[in-house]
Design an enzyme around this catalytic site. Structure first.
Site, PDB file in Angstrom:
ATOM      1  N   LYS A 179      22.958  35.658  57.889  1.00 46.43           N
ATOM      2  CA  LYS A 179      21.985  36.286  56.778  1.00 46.43           C
ATOM      3  C   LYS A 179      21.284  34.338  56.473  1.00 46.43           C
ATOM      4  O   LYS A 179      21.738  33.827  56.588  1.00 46.43           O
ATOM      5  CB  LYS A 179      23.065  36.038  56.351  1.00 46.43           C
ATOM      6  N   THR A 211      22.500  31.569  43.082  1.00 44.74           N
ATOM      7  CA  THR A 211      23.480  32.472  43.912  1.00 44.74           C
ATOM      8  C   THR A 211      24.681  32.019  45.066  1.00 44.74           C
ATOM      9  O   THR A 211      24.940  32.261  45.429  1.00 44.74           O
ATOM     10  CB  THR A 211      22.165  31.409  45.130  1.00 44.74           C
ATOM     11  N   GLY A 213      28.182  32.988  44.788  1.00 40.16           N
ATOM     12  CA  GLY A 213      28.838  34.279  45.158  1.00 40.16           C
ATOM     13  C   GLY A 213      27.572  35.473  45.753  1.00 40.16           C
ATOM     14  O   GLY A 213      28.305  36.106  45.996  1.00 40.16           O
ATOM     15  N   THR A 214      26.320  34.927  46.228  1.00 36.47           N
ATOM     16  CA  THR A 214      25.700  36.074  46.655  1.00 36.47           C
ATOM     17  C   THR A 214      26.581  36.679  47.609  1.00 36.47           C
ATOM     18  O   THR A 214      26.495  37.582  48.621  1.00 36.47           O
ATOM     19  CB  THR A 214      24.672  35.506  46.666  1.00 36.47           C
ATOM     20  N   GLY A 215      27.251  35.347  49.027  1.00 34.50           N
ATOM     21  CA  GLY A 215      28.006  35.627  50.457  1.00 34.50           C
ATOM     22  C   GLY A 215      28.725  36.809  49.977  1.00 34.50           C
ATOM     23  O   GLY A 215      29.686  38.106  50.543  1.00 34.50           O
ATOM     24  N   CYS A 216      30.151  36.978  48.983  1.00 38.94           N
ATOM     25  CA  CYS A 216      31.437  37.450  48.768  1.00 38.94           C
ATOM     26  C   CYS A 216      30.868  38.629  48.004  1.00 38.94           C
ATOM     27  O   CYS A 216      31.444  39.407  48.488  1.00 38.94           O
ATOM     28  CB  CYS A 216      32.242  36.518  47.539  1.00 38.94           C
TER      29      CYS A 216
HETATM   30  O1  PXL Z   1      31.074  31.626  47.500  1.00 38.26           O
HETATM   31  C1  PXL Z   1      32.262  31.019  48.546  1.00 38.26           C
HETATM   32  C2  PXL Z   1      33.624  31.252  47.844  1.00 38.26           C
HETATM   33  C3  PXL Z   1      34.572  31.505  47.861  1.00 38.26           C
HETATM   34  N1  PXL Z   1      35.383  31.945  47.368  1.00 38.26           N
HETATM   35  C4  PXL Z   1      35.811  31.191  46.622  1.00 38.26           C
HETATM   36  C5  PXL Z   1      35.239  30.703  45.748  1.00 38.26           C
HETATM   37  C6  PXL Z   1      33.824  30.328  46.887  1.00 38.26           C
HETATM   38  C7  PXL Z   1      32.304  28.900  45.775  1.00 38.26           C
HETATM   39  O2  PXL Z   1      32.958  28.577  45.601  1.00 38.26           O
HETATM   40  O3  PXL Z   1      35.359  29.840  45.044  1.00 38.26           O
HETATM   41  C8  PXL Z   1      37.318  31.646  46.222  1.00 38.26           C
END
Ligand code: PXL
Length: 265
Positions: A179, A211, A213-216
């Site tokens: 990404k 941004t 949380g965008t990866g999740c």
């Molecule tokens: O964005 C990565 C991420 C993944 N999972 C959890 C997070 C975070 C970012 O803070 O807290 C539980």
């Protein structure tokens, strides 16, 4: 009564983000927005806001395994994703459980560092991650920061991204979606390395906004697509649209911004 239609089921194995823009909360909201029933196995609990991680505590590795096993025994899980896995012992437990479910596609988002810059994964977890879990992936989705940690050099432009993706897909022998959102430019370009080919996914880059949380959200949307029977390429294409809309339609309060997990496509 009319027969109930069958809704696809996906499982996320990840951490809890108290601010709910990332982690298991983001995954569930994304699954739900894309018409998939989401199951969860929680690996750790993170007290945080989008700007700062305050505290992380893990769930025991045995309890992580128990959550996964009861779900796989009882539900027709059609796709699985992993997010923040916290420690080597939790990763080893997950790998040994999933090794017996190789026919279910597994999307691995190798979460290491939060968007805020705070470390999320223990330093000594990398070796177990690479050796035991990565080879089980139907797709590995590193961002540029994670990819540079994995190959041991920085990635500053598109040619370097191509080289990094080739190295990663050869090293772990799995498809890799690298990404490129963190490369400065007008477009957010991602590259899929699979079956000896490279496929580009591009979207306009939104500067300086929510941004976290965008990866999740992106990897959850891909997982939802796979659970619904889309091909890898179709699932990524739809997920890219979803996450781009979620960024563009983010929520804003006084001092906090958050992704909108039900954007209009
Ligand atoms: O964005 C990565 C991420 C993944 N999972 C959890 C997070 C975070 C970012 O803070 O807290 C539980």
């Amino acid at each position: 009564m009319p027969a109930k239609s069958k809704v696809p089921v996906a499982l996320t194995i990840a951490g809890s983000d108290s601010s709910a823009g990332a982690g298991i909360q983001a995954d569930l909201k994304t699954f739900s927005a894309l018409g998939v029933y989401g199951l969860t196995a929680v690996t750790c609990v993170v007290a945080e806001t989008p700007g700062k991680v305050s505290k992380i505590e893990p769930v025991s590795a045995e309890l992580v395994r128990d959550q996964i096993e009861v779900l796989l025994r009882s539900f027709p899980v059609a796709a699985i994703k992993t997010g923040l896995l916290f420690s080597a012992s939790i990763i080893a437990e997950i790998a040994s459980t999933l090794r017996t479910h190789r026919s279910t596609p597994l999307v691995i988002d190798p979460v290491m560092i939060a968007t805020s810059g705070d470390a999320l994964l223990q330093d000594d977890a990398m070796e177990t991650y690479e050796r035991e879990l990565f080879p089980l992936a139907a797709l590995l989705t590193p961002n540029l920061g994670e990819a540079s940690l994995l190959i041991g050099k920085s990635i500053r432009n598109l040619p370097a991204m191509r080289e990094a993706g080739e190295i990663l897909t050869e090293k772990y022998r799995v498809p890799v979606l690298l990404k490129g959102g963190h490369l400065a430019g007008d477009s957010a370009m991602d590259l899929l390395f699979a079956d000896g080919k490279v496929i580009e996914f591009s979207a306009p880059f939104s500067r300086g906004i929510a941004t976290h949380g965008t990866g999740c959200t992106y990897s959850a949307a891909i997982t939802a697509g796979l659970a619904a029977g889309l091909s890898l390429e179709e699932a990524i294409r739809r997920a890219k649209k979803f996450v781009t809309a979620a960024i563009a339609q983010h929520h804003a309060w006084d001092a906090v911004h958050a992704l909108n997990h039900s954007p209009r496509l």
